[in-house]
Design a protein around this motif. Structure first.
Motif, short mmCIF file in Angstrom:
data_model
loop_
_atom_site.label_atom_id
_atom_site.label_comp_id
_atom_site.label_asym_id
_atom_site.label_seq_id
_atom_site.Cartn_x
_atom_site.Cartn_y
_atom_site.Cartn_z
N SER A 16 0.82 -1.20 0.00
CA SER A 16 0.00 0.00 0.00
C SER A 16 0.86 1.26 0.00
O SER A 16 0.61 2.21 -0.76
N THR A 82 -12.47 1.36 -5.14
CA THR A 82 -11.73 1.01 -3.92
C THR A 82 -10.27 0.71 -4.21
O THR A 82 -9.90 0.33 -5.33
N SER A 85 -4.65 1.33 -0.87
CA SER A 85 -3.89 2.53 -0.54
C SER A 85 -4.80 3.74 -0.40
O SER A 85 -5.49 4.11 -1.37
N ASP A 86 -4.80 4.37 0.76
CA ASP A 86 -5.62 5.57 0.92
C ASP A 86 -5.13 6.71 0.03
O ASP A 86 -5.92 7.54 -0.43
N GLN A 87 -3.81 6.74 -0.27
CA GLN A 87 -3.28 7.78 -1.15
C GLN A 87 -3.77 7.59 -2.58
O GLN A 87 -4.06 8.57 -3.28
N GLU A 90 -7.42 8.68 -2.66
CA GLU A 90 -7.51 10.14 -2.64
C GLU A 90 -7.16 10.73 -4.01
O GLU A 90 -7.83 11.64 -4.50
N ARG A 105 -13.65 4.51 -1.48
CA ARG A 105 -13.31 4.08 -0.13
C ARG A 105 -12.05 3.22 -0.15
O ARG A 105 -11.72 2.59 -1.16
N VAL A 106 -11.36 3.20 0.97
CA VAL A 106 -10.21 2.32 1.15
C VAL A 106 -10.73 0.94 1.52
O VAL A 106 -11.55 0.80 2.42
#
Length: 269
Positions: A16, A82, A85-87, A90, A105-106
């Motif tokens: 991630s 989805t 990785s939250d990055q 985003e 969403r993550v």
């Protein structure tokens, strides 16, 4: 949490993090992944108007190569986008801020719930190679897909990187590329049960100025995380790069075994 689970979680965090840090470079330079995404979306043409009702889920969105095609094809469907990785999530969300039918969403793609199948389509581009058991995970995705729905994925298969492997053999060095999904094994496993499985294989070759540039590219797109085994030492890597460069006239060529897999869930499943 036992030690094995902890190590697995650490590996996922490494994957991630590597992809998250690579988002800008990935968007600009991941040409192979973009090409595969475009081909994956193009393969949807026969299915465009016959999917059952319900949302679409994309697993492993990256910077949005597949997302872009979905947003253009399915303006009236809810699309859940989805990534681990939250990055990446985003980055993708910022790219498609004007698309009101996309939800971001993550999510860990290996943890998809299949107790209540309700997706019209489950789709993923260049994600399956990172799973501990790709066939098992795709089987869960299929169970999360509604009868009459479609599971559609692309991934690099186990015949990728023959040039890299050959140079390692010539030097007696371990071939440290990650183990990639065996397409025949996966098709057999996916064919068990009431489902129609179709797949297409292709070989795509990329050129690099040097072996060092190839390995830097892998790292820069976030794909250099080693899932198992030992990495080459700096000395061994330098030896491999020099040997590959010195034994090759012109550009370094690296072959990818691309696999496109489509599974339609039958209504009697």
């Amino acid at each position: 949490m036992n030690e094995l689970a902890h190590l697995d979680e650490d590996l996922k965090n490494d994957i991630s993090s590597a992809f998250g840090k690579s988002a800008e470079y990935y968007q600009q330079h991941a040409e192979l992944q973009k090409q595969a995404a475009n081909r994956l979306i193009a393969s949807l043409e026969p299915w465009r108007d016959i999917l059952p009702s319900g949302p679409i889920i994309e697993l492993g969105c990256g910077t949005g190569f597949v997302t872009e095609g979905l947003a253009e094809l399915y303006t009236d469907k809810e699309i859940q986008v989805t990534d681990l990785s939250d990055q990446m999530v985003e980055f993708c969300q910022q790219r498609f801020a004007d698309s009101s039918n996309l939800q971001f969403r993550v999510q860990d793609a290996e943890e998809v719930s299949y107790d209540d199948p309700h997706y019209a389509m489950t789709i993923s581009g260049f994600t399956a190679q990172w799973f501990e058991d790709a066939a098992q995970t795709l089987g869960k995705w299929l169970q999360a897909t509604k009868p009459g729905g479609l599971l559609l994925v692309s991934f690099p298969g186990n015949e990728s990187f023959p040039e890299w492997e050959e140079k390692c053999q010539e030097l007696g060095l371990p071939f440290t590329a990650n183990k990639l999904p065996d397409v025949e094994e996966m098709v057999v496993k996916m064919s068990v049960g009431p489902a129609q499985v179709d797949y297409y294989e292709d070989t795509v070759t990329q050129s690099f100025d040097s072996a060092g540039q190839f390995f830097r590219h892998l790292k820069n797109v976030g794909a250099a995380t080693q899932k198992e085994g030992r990495a080459l030492s700096p000395k061994e890597l330098t030896m491999l790069i020099n040997h590959w460069d010195n034994s090759t006239e012109g550009n370094i060529e690296v072959s990818y075994h691309l696999v496109f897999l489509a599974v339609k869930r039958d209504y009697d499943s």
